[in-house]
Design a protein around this motif. Structure first.
Motif: not given
Length: 145
Positions: A38-44
């Motif tokens: 239930f985590h969030s993940a994003t790329t930058y």
């Protein structure tokens, strides 16, 4: 609150959007986060930033943030993000190439046509229903047509 989750393997799969093929990278376990659900993940830029979620082993919430260098698939504790500056939202085109002056007109036309079709369908449905009901109550008698 207890979360019942099972650790999955592999933890990460990568989709190559040029070939639409999935691969499983070999990820360094040095500085690796605990298994999260239930985590969030994003790329930058060259980083995948993973935050929050629930630790599967501890069955408790995580308030940590983890950073994965997606070039080398290593977990990092510092980044080389340069000149981040103030973030401004990227404008998203709302009209998809339609000139803005014609957008309200297009919406009115589409809404009107949709309304007319729905109204016509409703009227036709009512007439068909009544016609079927009339046939059910008709009792043939000698001499009637």
């Amino acid at each position: 609150m207890t979360i019942n989750s099972t650790q999955v393997s592999p933890d990460l799969a990568v989709l190559n959007i040029n070939t639409w093929e999935w691969s499983i990278p070999n990820i360094s376990q040095k500085n690796a986060p605990p298994s999260l659900a239930f985590h969030s993940a994003t790329t930058y830029e060259i980083y995948m930033i993973i935050s929050f979620g629930w630790s599967i082993r501890k069955t408790s919430p995580s308030s940590s943030i983890y950073i994965l260098d997606i070039r080398s698939y290593t977990w990092v504790t510092t980044t080389a993000i340069n000149n981040l500056g103030p973030l401004e939202p990227t404008p998203i085109p709302t009209n998809a190439g339609i000139p803005s002056s014609s957008t309200p007109t297009l919406i009115i036309v589409v809404s009107s046509v949709t309304g007319i079709v729905l109204f016509g369908s409703a009227i036709a449905g009512i007439f068909m229903y009544k016609k079927r009901q009339e046939r059910r109550h008709y009792i043939a008698t000698p001499g009637s047509k």
